[in-house]
Each structure stands twice: as structure tokens, then as C-alpha cells.
Design an enzyme around this catalytic site. Structure first.
Site, PDB file in Angstrom:
ATOM      1  N   HIS E  16       0.833  -1.194   0.000  1.00 59.97           N
ATOM      2  CA  HIS E  16       0.000   0.000   0.000  1.00 59.97           C
ATOM      3  C   HIS E  16       0.875   1.254   0.000  1.00 59.97           C
ATOM      4  CE1 HIS E  16      -0.590   1.263   4.537  1.00 59.97           C
ATOM      5  NE2 HIS E  16       0.658   0.988   4.301  1.00 59.97           N
ATOM      6  N   CYS E  35       4.945   7.060   4.965  1.00 59.79           N
ATOM      7  CA  CYS E  35       3.932   6.153   4.411  1.00 59.79           C
ATOM      8  C   CYS E  35       3.430   6.626   3.044  1.00 59.79           C
ATOM      9  CB  CYS E  35       2.750   6.007   5.366  1.00 59.79           C
ATOM     10  SG  CYS E  35       3.242   5.293   6.941  1.00 59.79           S
ATOM     11  N   HIS E  41       5.005   0.675  -0.131  1.00 62.32           N
ATOM     12  CA  HIS E  41       5.691  -0.302   0.718  1.00 62.32           C
ATOM     13  C   HIS E  41       4.661  -1.403   1.018  1.00 62.32           C
ATOM     14  CE1 HIS E  41       3.769   2.629   3.324  1.00 62.32           C
ATOM     15  NE2 HIS E  41       3.723   1.704   4.258  1.00 62.32           N
ATOM     16  N   HIS E  43       3.014  -4.504   4.177  1.00 56.29           N
ATOM     17  CA  HIS E  43       2.982  -5.035   5.537  1.00 56.29           C
ATOM     18  C   HIS E  43       2.549  -6.497   5.537  1.00 56.29           C
ATOM     19  CE1 HIS E  43       3.471  -1.092   7.365  1.00 56.29           C
ATOM     20  NE2 HIS E  43       2.498  -0.610   6.628  1.00 56.29           N
ATOM     21  N   ASP E  81      -4.830 -10.745  -0.050  1.00 55.17           N
ATOM     22  CA  ASP E  81      -3.486 -11.307   0.153  1.00 55.17           C
ATOM     23  C   ASP E  81      -2.636 -11.181  -1.107  1.00 55.17           C
ATOM     24  OD1 ASP E  81      -1.435 -12.606   1.565  1.00 55.17           O
ATOM     25  OD2 ASP E  81      -1.983 -14.522   0.664  1.00 55.17           O
ATOM     26  N   HIS E  82      -1.417 -10.672  -0.919  1.00 53.81           N
ATOM     27  CA  HIS E  82      -0.463 -10.480  -2.014  1.00 53.81           C
ATOM     28  C   HIS E  82      -1.026  -9.558  -3.100  1.00 53.81           C
ATOM     29  CE1 HIS E  82       1.837 -13.562   0.022  1.00 53.81           C
ATOM     30  NE2 HIS E  82       2.857 -13.301  -0.762  1.00 53.81           N
ATOM     31  N   GLU E 126      -1.389  -3.454  11.309  1.00 54.67           N
ATOM     32  CA  GLU E 126      -0.402  -3.226  10.236  1.00 54.67           C
ATOM     33  C   GLU E 126       0.952  -3.770  10.656  1.00 54.67           C
ATOM     34  OE1 GLU E 126      -1.404   0.964   7.954  1.00 54.67           O
ATOM     35  OE2 GLU E 126       0.300   0.812   9.281  1.00 54.67           O
TER      36      GLU E 126
END
Lengths: 140, 140, 140, 140, 140, 140
Positions: E16, E35, E41, E43, E81-82, E126
Site C-alpha cells: 500500500h 507512508c 511499501h 505489511h 493477500d499479495h 499493520e
């Protein structure tokens, strides 16, 4: 807008000895066991601070995590981290440094400083096994 | 028989202050930073003790985990837990209570007491972030 | 003096996508599965850096944990944290950002900067389940 | 190329009772304490499998984590997860289900199946406090 | 019958970047700090879903954990996810991917799908340090 | 005085098999999946007990953590630890040993024994992923 809770978890290390100076050594030993050991000991405390508020639709945030971290740093960590809770931490003066009293004292430091959010919980873990949680109830 | 390592992880809480009494307050502060704070502080230490030996085919064990726990309790925990590492723990006398020195001192306490297994590693974590490991190398 | 290992554990968050630009999209998908997803994803990486050296009898330390932390911050975290490992991190240029390659790249950044201690291990966890460890073996 | 270690951590839950059928109930109780309790008990086991190999420059990987996971699933988890280690797991037949014996048995299942990497360590944690590590040493 | 809460904890990894496309780069940088870094980046998110209901006396269950896991997998993990939360996750379209907004979006996906239990809390971490909790309060 | 919550977290290992003896093997398998495996399995359970009360100004405590630990030991751990929950634990007699039923049974054991504090929550984690929480609501 949705009302969401944000929790920030931080760590500090401090020394303490459980004893009430108004009691005798024997009474303190009976009351606090090994926690009353005269030389004192210490813990890696974990502090979880939870605030609540409406999500701002422009930012997607209740409050900025970075700003909440900064508040916790100046109000709590700068006072508690690597200090002796019996002798060196002003907000603990006159209090036996139990997890209960630490949680209530930290509530008092943070509660006026998290607007526009609202403080809803302070959680202090002395170890993974022993945790005190304060939600602002009762006199403090 | 297979040669297997057993690791026992335990916790103790202790107070300490990093300072070398042979140095001035200024030198200690420069050397140890906030860890030299005069009132002292403390940690929840995590201790991991690893021994190695052959598995006994009759028992399926290298040593009995319960017996290893008991050795760690009598040799280490009874001396270190809820104590001040600068003033109250005999095996730390004369040593700055760094994680390095704690690990080496604990090696000295356990090494003669884990036969028929052999001590191969002592690991001392002051926090999740700062860990010292001693494997018996060098003079101690 | 005793030879002791010190481990410093830190965290950073970064984005990555596993793909080798020299391969076709199909080959990348076959090789890396969901990790090749075009939009990329990311992780909270845990980095453990271990150095080894003799304990200084005056300080009780191999190296100062604070100094080791500072080295990791300037050499690694300032470059990797909150960055995209495919496009924004110079030491990863030309490398597929697998945990293996990240560990070797971090070794290269830290190895010249931890004297008088000696770097012995770099451990990179993408998740609690998937970890790469580099000890300086082979060409790098 | 650099030689890197990859560790995959997985979990399984299993039942066991520590007892050697060749011994009397009294001997088992003396040897294994509460772990010999007749009704059996169980654990959430954590298994860490470490392999070593050269990083492939085309893929940046020693072996594919997904492939290693699949090997662990078919060789270990499908046999051990949600099973009784005394009665239902073929590779444990005739063995007291100690952490030591579990680690050695899992080594035997995985060692032939991780090429082109090389198995270097199997680590079995019964709890966070009690861990056995096998590196292929001695007869097995 | 007793009213019990069940919590299922799962993990997903996603990319994100915190930025509101309606704001300038400077405003985003001021608002979100690192951020807002352009390359993004990511998490390892931890998601905790809590439902409440009466225990069924025949099964001893409020809902089947396996069924709850399956609901979370199809409604949330298969979408998040991913993936890149800014560009690839339909339920996040038009939302800044803060932990707050992720928690509210996941509430919307799960709330209609956990009957006969009742969704009472969605918790999105996060990192271990930064957590958002949504309990269905306010408009969403 | 402030009203504070204290949480004590402990661990026990136990065996169980999910099955309702009133149902057929097929029905149990359909209902409980691999948890109905005939040989049984087991878990490292984590139990969190939360009580609430006013802080005593003389001691700084709601209740003594040591006393609360002792109550949990005698009421719960001595009955549950290293036991088979289907056959050997009296308070579970006639109950399918789900996390839900374990939490409610433990509530019944502790609720009369924590005065002057008041029991407010019992939390039972079978694994890090599957948790039941009981707050005394509904018939029990």
C-alpha cells in the site's frame, strides 16, 4: 462516519520495587513477596494505548498514528523509560508502582492530549503473564 | 545414537544499572547512555540454555527437560530473579551487568551441572531487540 | 577474554514483487506464484544482525548496542524502510528481491562497518514462516 | 554464488504420552512425571526446517519456499498433524514420542527430499519453553 | 445457553501507499510522512475477526472454526493477500488504505456472512505496534 | 478509587478429541473434520483470566497477582494440565471439549473464587489462530 479504535503498542524498561513506605518491611514482604526485594528489580513494560474517534473521510484516519506515537513519547516514555518508578518518575510520586497504579497514572497523562480522539483504554503489561487495564472508570 | 540439542527457555526479571564504578559519572553516561541512569532500571530477561548429547534409546531423551529446568532454577533463577544485578547477585560481583557478562556468568554456573549432556550455548535477551550469546569461547 | 555474540533485531516495512525482468510474465508467474502478482505486495521484515568479538573488560561490552543500532539504521533502515525493493533501494539494483538476496545485500552493507566486532550472521524474515540466513559463505 | 540458509516454520497439533511400553507404570511415572499421565495430552508443535544451498542467480532463490512448504506438508504435516504420536504416526513407531525422537524422525523424512538444497537443521518446539534441535549428527 | 465469542486470527501480506489522490504530493507527504513514499511499501497484516453467538449444545460450538476460516478466506484473503491495496482490491476502491479503512471494509465483507453468529469486532494490525479495531459503530 | 482490570495469562497442555458420543462416527467426522480423528490430538492452551475491582489505596492492587495465580493453579491448572479433556477432567464431563465449552467450564470454576474482585472474562486460545472468550453471558 465509522467510529474506529486505534491502538498503539510501545515498550519501556523501568526499575521498581513494590513496597508501601508506610508499612513495615515484614508487612511489605508478606504483601508483595519477592516483588518487595530491597534491591528492586525491573521489567520490560508493554504499554497499549487505545483511542476512539470518527474516521476523517479526507485522510482515512481517526488520528495520525505518528502524532499519537509522539504524544506517548513525550507524555510517557520520556518520563518512564529507563527510570526507577519508585524514585524518579514524577507522576508516580506517592504511589506504589503496581501495574494498576502505572496504568491509572498514564491515563492521567494521556487523557487531556489525544483530542480530537478520545482515550478509551490504557493497558500495561509487566510481563506477558501479568497485565492491568484501565478504562477511566472510578475516581482517578 | 543421534546427537541432539535441547533448549530450555525461561524468564526472569531483574534490575540493573550499567556503570563501571572505576569510571566517572560522565564517562559512564557517555559509555552507556540512558542505561547509566542513576536510579537504575530493569528488564524481563529471557534466558535460553542449550545442551547437547546422545539420545538415550531407553528414554528417548538427551536429558530430562524437568531435570534441566530444575538445574536452571537452582543455579540461575534463585540467584537472579527479582534481584538487583549490580548489588545482590554473587556471580555478577565486580562485573558490569551487561547482557554479555550475564551470559558468561550463567555459563559458569551451568557448565559443571548439566552432565551427561554438554553445555553448548547460553543466550540472554534483555529485550526482544538486544541479545547476547555465549558458547564457551575464549577465557571465562 | 570471552568471545560473545551480540544480536540486534529490528523491523522494517517494504514493498516488493518477485519477478526477474529477463523472464516472461508467464515464467515469472510459474516461478514465483502469487509473489509475482503485478501490483506488488509487501512485508514487515524482521532483520537480525549478529556480530562476534571479545568482551572489553572495562565496559563489559563486545560493541555498544546503541552503536550497532545506529550502524544498522544508517546502513540498512534508512535505505530499506518504507521503500519499494524493486525500484527504490540502490543495493538491491538488478537483484530479484527475495529474502536470500536481501540478506546477502545487507551483509555487504554491514560487513565493513561493525569493527572491532566481526559480522557473523544476517537473518531476514519476510514473515514468521519464511526466513533466510546468510553467514558470508560463497561469493557475494 | 552465496550459500544461504532458508528456514520454514510451520505448526502442527498432536497428542502424545511419554511412556516406554517396556517399562512399568511406576518406572514411566518416575521417568516422565506428568508427561506419563495415562490419558495422554498434546501440544501445538512448532517445526522449523532449515536447508542450505547456493542462490540461483536467475531466480534469487536457494529453493522455492512454496516447494519447501509443499515437501514439509506431504512428508510431515499430513502424517503428524491432528494425530496421536504414540499410535497413529508410522515414522514414530517403536519410539517414545519425545521432542528429540520427533526431530530425528522428521530429519529422516525430509533429508532425501530437499535437493538441490541440503537439510541442515530440524527444530521441534513442544512449547515455547522446550525445544529439540537435530543437525544430522550421530547414527539415525 | 452461554453466549460466547470466537476469534479467528489470520495473516495476509499486501502492498500500500498512503495518499489521497485528491491532494497534492506535498499535502500527502505532510499528512502521511514516510507512508506516502511514492514507490509504496507493504505489511504483513494480522486480521482478527470476532463473532458472537450461543453455543449449540449438540456441537459445543458457536460456529465451526473451519467454516469461519473458510468465510474469511473467500471474503477477505482471496481479495487482499499479495495484492496492492491502492489499485487491486475492489472493496478498497476510492479509499485511502489506512488500517481504519481496511477494518471498516472488511467489516462490510464479513458482516452479512457469519450467521447464525453475529460479527462483533474486526481488528487489523499493520504491525505489532499499530492496530485499528472496528465494532460496527457509526455509518459505514 | 479507580476500577481496574487485571489479566493473568497462563498455559496448559492437554489432549482432546472433538466428538459427541451421541452422534455416529460419520456425523462426528462431518462436524469436526480432522479434530474428530479417533486417536485424539492436543494443544498448548493459553488461558487469560480477567478480573475487575477497585484499587486498594494501601496496596495499589485490585487483587494480588500471586493470589490470582494460585487460584488459577488450584482451580484450573491442577485439573486440566497434561490431562485428556474428554476423559480425565471432571468439570468437562459430558461436554464436547471445544474451546467454547472449556471457557464456560473455567468460568464456573473461577467465578466463585476471585472475590473481592469480580470475574469479567475468560479467554481460551487453542492455538494463536483460534480463540474463545466468555464473559458470563447467557445460562451457564
Amino acid at each position: 462516519m465509522p467510529v474506529v479504535r486505534l491502538t498503539k503498542r510501545v515498550h519501556f524498561s523501568a526499575g521498581h520495587r513494590l513496597c508501601n513506605p508506610a508499612l513495615s518491611d515484614d508487612e511489605n514482604a508478606r504483601l508483595y513477596g519477592k516483588c518487595a526485594n530491597p534491591g528492586g528489580h525491573g521489567h520490560n513494560y508493554t504499554l497499549e494505548v487505545t483511542v476512539e474517534g470518527q474516521t476523517d473521510p479526507r485522510t482515512g484516519m481517526v488520528v495520525n498514528f505518528a502524532q499519537l506515537s509522539e504524544t506517548i513519547r513525550t507524555e510517557v516514555l520520556d518520563r518512564f523509560d529507563h527510570r526507577n518508578l519508585n524514585t524518579e518518575v514524577e507522576p508516580m510520586r506517592g504511589l506504589v508502582p503496581t501495574a494498576e497504579n502505572i496504568a491509572v497514572a498514564i491515563w492521567g497523562l494521556l487523557e487531556p492530549n489525544v483530542a480530537p480522539a478520545r482515550l478509551v483504554e490504557v493497558r500495561v503489561a509487566e510481563t506477558d503473564m501479568s497485565i492491568a487495564t484501565y478504562r477511566g472508570e472510578g475516581d482517578h
